[in-house]
Design a protein around this motif. Structure first.
Motif, short mmCIF file in Angstrom:
data_model
loop_
_atom_site.label_atom_id
_atom_site.label_comp_id
_atom_site.label_asym_id
_atom_site.label_seq_id
_atom_site.Cartn_x
_atom_site.Cartn_y
_atom_site.Cartn_z
N GLY A 2 -52.85 -0.56 -62.04
CA GLY A 2 -53.53 -0.87 -60.79
C GLY A 2 -54.36 -2.14 -60.82
N THR A 46 -53.87 -4.04 -57.51
CA THR A 46 -54.49 -3.24 -56.44
C THR A 46 -56.01 -3.42 -56.47
N VAL A 69 -48.30 -6.13 -55.33
CA VAL A 69 -48.48 -4.76 -55.80
C VAL A 69 -47.19 -3.98 -55.56
N TYR A 75 -44.80 -0.28 -57.14
CA TYR A 75 -44.80 0.84 -58.06
C TYR A 75 -44.02 0.50 -59.31
N ASP A 92 -55.32 4.13 -66.85
CA ASP A 92 -54.87 5.12 -65.88
C ASP A 92 -55.47 6.48 -66.26
N ASN A 141 -59.19 4.18 -63.71
CA ASN A 141 -58.64 4.07 -62.35
C ASN A 141 -57.82 5.31 -62.00
N LYS A 142 -57.49 5.43 -60.73
CA LYS A 142 -56.64 6.52 -60.20
C LYS A 142 -57.29 7.88 -60.33
N LEU A 177 -57.18 2.36 -55.14
CA LEU A 177 -56.40 2.62 -53.93
C LEU A 177 -57.30 3.13 -52.81
#
Ligand code: GDP
Ligand code: MG
Length: 310
Positions: free
Chosen positions: A26, A29, A42, A44, A106, A136-137, A168
């Motif tokens: 990310g 992002t 950005v 996937y 992550d 993140n996430k 996000l």
């Protein structure tokens, strides 16, 4: 009366912030979220970001203007070919130049070999640089798994301050930005306050076209895809006219990118045009073609042509 001491200039804080992390954690992002506009591609798919790119955040305040200059580094990973090697050396250079390293991980998954590689790279290239471990996430993980993963990462990245975010959803980004500015050295801004990136609009456009292609294409093509802008003309009230070539590595890939009756290329073009229009705030006419450049990822000359320096 003026209370300012002669050797105490009214500086804010300014410095380089490397956003380091394995592919797909990310980084782009986060950079886009911090800057409030889309300058980094950005997707996937991993390895969307190939080149080093600056994102500039300027903040007015007391005692002076502060500036955080972010470097969205291409992910550190096992190099499979020459392009991979150059991406890794750009990432290493970004770590060496940084005043602060955001180590992005992550939090939805336990640490893996790529995180270990990153820990080694940071220890090797920037042993004394200030660091912030960014989980993140957090929107994507249960509290129990989050705690377990955090313990795992704490073993890899020791003696580091950490923060939990969702790039996000925007969770904790204001706190993250405050922490970043607090860690930067005192000094005047390097760039004009209204400048957001060092990339030209045409380079961002090339990235957005590549991003659109990666989103629409099947797995066999993406990593061998490069985009070159051939023409970028202003046409006054009717906006910009852009011509670009998508390079693939094998003849068989042309058909995939063009699609039956040109349908795939049209889809990619429409998607990219909308993104470029959103980025530049004006109408865009976009013309795409596809060409083969055999094995360009392993050819030093072609790599340099596409802007990947040695
Ligand atoms: P990079 O390779 O590190 O630059 O990763 P990107 O910024 O391209 O993001 C990779 C993928 O992760 C994209 O699909 C993002 O939408 C997704 N992503 C990034 N941040 C978050 C987050 O905080 N939460 C969730 N759920 N997904 C995220
Ligand atoms: Mg990226």
């Amino acid at each position: 009366m003026d209370h300012t001491e002669p050797n105490e200039p009214d500086f804010g804080r300014t410095g380089y912030v490397a956003i380091a992390g394995k592919p797909n954690v990310g980084k782009s992002t986060l950079l886009n979220a911090i800057l409030g506009q889309k300058i980094a591609a950005v997707t996937y798919r991993p390895q969307t970001t190939r080149k080093q790119q600056l994102g500039i955040l300027t903040r007015a305040g007391e005692p002076g203007v502060s500036q955080a200059i972010f470097i969205d580094t291409p992910g550190i990973h096992e190099p499979y070919h020459l392009l991979g090697e150059r991406m890794n050396s750009e990432a290493a250079a970004a770590l060496e130049d940084a005043d602060l390293i955001l180590v992005l991980v992550d939090a939805a998954r336990p640490p893996d070999d790529n995180d270990r590689r990153l820990a080694e790279a940071v220890a090797e290239h920037a042993p004394r640089t200030a660091r912030l471990l960014v989980f993140n996430k957090i929107d994507q993980v249960s509290p129990e798994s989050l705690e377990a993963h955090i313990d795992g990462f704490a073993e890899l990245f020791t003696e580091v301050e950490s923060i939990r975010i969702s790039a996000l959803r925007g969770d904790n980004l204001a706190e993250l930005v405050d922490t970043i500015f607090a860690r930067l050295p005192a000094g005047p801004p390097f760039f004009p306050p209204d400048q957001v990136t060092d990339l030209y609009e045409r380079e961002i456009s090339a990235d957005l076209i590549r991003e659109a292609a990666l989103l629409h294409l099947r797995d066999e093509v993406p990593h061998s895809l490069a985009v070159r802008i051939d023409q970028f003309k202003e046409r006054g009230d009717t906006g910009a006219y852009i011509e670009a070539t998508l390079f693939v590595e094998r003849d068989t890939q042309i058909g995939i990118v063009v699609g039956s009756g040109g349908e795939m290329l049209k889809r990619i073009g429409t998607h990219a045009r909308k993104e470029i229009e959103a980025m530049s705030g004006r109408k865009v006419h976009l013309q795409l073609r596809v060409k083969v450049r055999k094995n360009w990822r392993s050819d030093p000359g072609t790599l340099s042509n596409f802007g990947f320096s040695k």
